[in-house]
Design a protein around this motif. Structure first.
Motif, PDB file in Angstrom:
ATOM      1  N   VAL A 118       0.969  -1.255  -0.010  1.00 26.61           N
ATOM      2  CA  VAL A 118      -0.025  -0.067   0.002  1.00 26.61           C
ATOM      3  C   VAL A 118       0.827   1.253   0.093  1.00 26.61           C
ATOM      4  O   VAL A 118       0.619   2.192  -0.556  1.00 26.61           O
ATOM      5  CB  VAL A 118      -1.039   0.110   1.265  1.00 26.61           C
ATOM      6  CG1 VAL A 118      -1.852   1.509   1.546  1.00 26.61           C
ATOM      7  CG2 VAL A 118      -2.030  -0.940   1.154  1.00 26.61           C
ATOM      8  N   GLY A 119       1.909   1.316   0.873  1.00 24.16           N
ATOM      9  CA  GLY A 119       3.035   2.442   0.893  1.00 24.16           C
ATOM     10  C   GLY A 119       3.569   2.735  -0.463  1.00 24.16           C
ATOM     11  O   GLY A 119       3.662   3.838  -0.901  1.00 24.16           O
ATOM     12  N   ILE A 120       3.896   1.611  -1.149  1.00 23.64           N
ATOM     13  CA  ILE A 120       4.390   1.798  -2.375  1.00 23.64           C
ATOM     14  C   ILE A 120       3.464   2.207  -3.658  1.00 23.64           C
ATOM     15  O   ILE A 120       3.642   3.014  -4.109  1.00 23.64           O
ATOM     16  CB  ILE A 120       5.059   0.162  -2.939  1.00 23.64           C
ATOM     17  CG1 ILE A 120       6.230   0.009  -2.120  1.00 23.64           C
ATOM     18  CG2 ILE A 120       5.672   0.364  -4.245  1.00 23.64           C
ATOM     19  CD1 ILE A 120       6.926  -1.464  -2.504  1.00 23.64           C
ATOM     20  N   ALA A 146       3.653   5.655  -5.570  1.00 24.01           N
ATOM     21  CA  ALA A 146       3.548   5.695  -6.907  1.00 24.01           C
ATOM     22  C   ALA A 146       2.610   6.647  -7.332  1.00 24.01           C
ATOM     23  O   ALA A 146       2.563   7.448  -8.287  1.00 24.01           O
ATOM     24  CB  ALA A 146       3.344   4.490  -7.235  1.00 24.01           C
ATOM     25  N   LEU A 147       1.278   6.746  -6.680  1.00 23.17           N
ATOM     26  CA  LEU A 147       0.361   7.530  -6.785  1.00 23.17           C
ATOM     27  C   LEU A 147       0.738   8.990  -6.897  1.00 23.17           C
ATOM     28  O   LEU A 147       0.409   9.946  -7.455  1.00 23.17           O
ATOM     29  CB  LEU A 147      -0.954   7.283  -5.846  1.00 23.17           C
ATOM     30  CG  LEU A 147      -2.128   8.145  -6.251  1.00 23.17           C
ATOM     31  CD1 LEU A 147      -2.788   7.997  -7.658  1.00 23.17           C
ATOM     32  CD2 LEU A 147      -3.140   7.818  -5.164  1.00 23.17           C
ATOM     33  N   TRP A 148       1.758   9.304  -5.760  1.00 22.57           N
ATOM     34  CA  TRP A 148       1.908  10.726  -5.512  1.00 22.57           C
ATOM     35  C   TRP A 148       3.045  11.007  -6.430  1.00 22.57           C
ATOM     36  O   TRP A 148       2.568  12.143  -7.108  1.00 22.57           O
ATOM     37  CB  TRP A 148       2.689  10.612  -4.211  1.00 22.57           C
ATOM     38  CG  TRP A 148       3.191  12.129  -3.883  1.00 22.57           C
ATOM     39  CD1 TRP A 148       2.417  13.278  -3.333  1.00 22.57           C
ATOM     40  CD2 TRP A 148       4.625  12.579  -4.129  1.00 22.57           C
ATOM     41  NE1 TRP A 148       3.238  14.237  -3.238  1.00 22.57           N
ATOM     42  CE2 TRP A 148       4.528  14.154  -3.881  1.00 22.57           C
ATOM     43  CE3 TRP A 148       5.647  12.012  -4.736  1.00 22.57           C
ATOM     44  CZ2 TRP A 148       5.699  14.780  -3.919  1.00 22.57           C
ATOM     45  CZ3 TRP A 148       6.932  12.900  -5.002  1.00 22.57           C
ATOM     46  CH2 TRP A 148       6.907  14.476  -4.472  1.00 22.57           C
ATOM     47  N   PHE A 149       3.501  10.401  -7.162  1.00 18.96           N
ATOM     48  CA  PHE A 149       4.427  10.769  -8.153  1.00 18.96           C
ATOM     49  C   PHE A 149       3.811  10.733  -9.440  1.00 18.96           C
ATOM     50  O   PHE A 149       3.959  11.606 -10.536  1.00 18.96           O
ATOM     51  CB  PHE A 149       5.631   9.660  -8.472  1.00 18.96           C
ATOM     52  CG  PHE A 149       6.931   9.749  -7.655  1.00 18.96           C
ATOM     53  CD1 PHE A 149       7.816  10.898  -7.747  1.00 18.96           C
ATOM     54  CD2 PHE A 149       7.062   8.675  -6.446  1.00 18.96           C
ATOM     55  CE1 PHE A 149       9.066  10.926  -7.202  1.00 18.96           C
ATOM     56  CE2 PHE A 149       8.281   8.692  -5.778  1.00 18.96           C
ATOM     57  CZ  PHE A 149       9.000   9.878  -6.076  1.00 18.96           C
ATOM     58  N   GLN A 150       2.784  10.042  -9.932  1.00 22.75           N
ATOM     59  CA  GLN A 150       1.764   9.798 -10.994  1.00 22.75           C
ATOM     60  C   GLN A 150       1.188  11.377 -10.977  1.00 22.75           C
ATOM     61  O   GLN A 150       1.132  12.010 -11.907  1.00 22.75           O
ATOM     62  CB  GLN A 150       0.781   8.715 -10.943  1.00 22.75           C
ATOM     63  CG  GLN A 150      -0.033   8.849 -12.109  1.00 22.75           C
ATOM     64  CD  GLN A 150      -0.876   7.759 -12.147  1.00 22.75           C
ATOM     65  OE1 GLN A 150      -1.271   6.831 -11.148  1.00 22.75           O
ATOM     66  NE2 GLN A 150      -1.331   7.317 -13.263  1.00 22.75           N
ATOM     67  N   ARG A 151       0.556  11.727  -9.529  1.00 20.16           N
ATOM     68  CA  ARG A 151      -0.318  12.972  -9.870  1.00 20.16           C
ATOM     69  C   ARG A 151       0.561  14.052  -9.975  1.00 20.16           C
ATOM     70  O   ARG A 151       0.490  14.973 -10.536  1.00 20.16           O
ATOM     71  CB  ARG A 151      -0.940  13.094  -8.340  1.00 20.16           C
ATOM     72  CG  ARG A 151      -1.848  12.052  -8.106  1.00 20.16           C
ATOM     73  CD  ARG A 151      -2.558  12.470  -6.775  1.00 20.16           C
ATOM     74  NE  ARG A 151      -3.259  13.811  -6.869  1.00 20.16           N
ATOM     75  CZ  ARG A 151      -3.774  14.150  -5.807  1.00 20.16           C
ATOM     76  NH1 ARG A 151      -4.044  13.487  -4.655  1.00 20.16           N
ATOM     77  NH2 ARG A 151      -4.534  15.303  -5.647  1.00 20.16           N
TER      78      ARG A 151
END
Length: 239
Positions: A51-53, A57-62
């Motif tokens: 989940v952390g990963i 990844a979602l933060w980098f995508q956003r």
């Protein structure tokens, strides 16, 4: 140091979920760390790590999407600004060239018609007719230039609607067109009244006319340069 190395290996095995992990726990139980790790819920830990990963990844995508949106917006602004500037400064250049040409044509007409009147008095018929054709050509050219100036001047003012300098530009155009119209009237007066001004009168008249129109034109050029520099400064500030 051995325990630190072991912890690093344990972390790698947890993430990769390798079957060698129980063997490491058994063989390093004497350190106390293995017993502690053996009692943990590794499925939950692995899920939490996943989940952390995913969140990272979602933060980098956003962040990437935000950068892409900013880039697209800036590109759109840049293209619109370049297109607008291309039209504005293109028309301004045409207007400046038109006025400069009109000044020269009007000066030539004023001189030629003054000279023509003197030739009429001397009754040089052949020369007069040849000269009249030349004057007619200048007159037709002047009409075309006048129509072009009116059209492009109006178009530029519509195109610059909302600009803070528009009222000043409108006043400049009005002054230039008024001076040009007055000169046309003066040229017509020479023809209608068969006047033959002296050389001193001609020079004084033409110098005053040129000075009045070109001084206004210079102000217009200065304003357009300032607009250009301001536009370039805004473009340079776009990230």
């Amino acid at each position: 140091m051995e325990i630190i190395i072991w912890k690093v290996i344990m972390g790698i095995l947890i993430i990769l979920n390798l079957p060698m992990f129980p063997w490491f726990v058994k063989n390093y139980n004497q350190s106390g760390v293995g017993e502690f790790l053996a009692n943990l819920n590794w499925s939950a830990i692995i899920a939490a790590v996943a989940v952390g990963i995913s969140l990272i990844a979602l933060w980098f995508q956003r962040r990437d999407l935000k950068k892409q949106a900013t880039y697209q917006r800036n590109t759109f602004i840049l293209q619109n600004t370049l297109n607008r500037d291309s039209i504005t400064f293109g028309m301004a250049g045409d207007i400046i060239g038109n006025v400069q040409t009109q000044v020269q044509v009007m000066k030539s007409l004023y001189l030629d018609k003054s000279l023509l009147n003197s030739w009429y008095k001397e009754e040089n018929i052949d020369e007069v007719r040849k000269f009249e054709r030349s004057i007619d050509g200048l007159s037709n050219s002047l009409k075309d230039l006048t129509n072009e100036l009116t059209s492009k001047g109006n178009t530029l003012q519509f195109h610059m609607a909302g600009e803070t300098v528009l009222p000043e530009i409108e006043m400049i155009f009005s002054s230039i067109q008024e001076a040009l119209s007055q000169m046309i009237d003066d040229i017509n007066d020479i023809s209608n009244n068969n006047e033959v001004p002296t050389k001193e009168e001609l020079n004084k008249k033409l110098e005053k006319f040129s000075s009045e129109v070109l001084s206004k034109l210079k102000i217009f050029q200065t304003i357009m340069k300032e607009i250009k520099l301001s536009s370039l400064d805004k473009l340079n500030k776009i990230d």
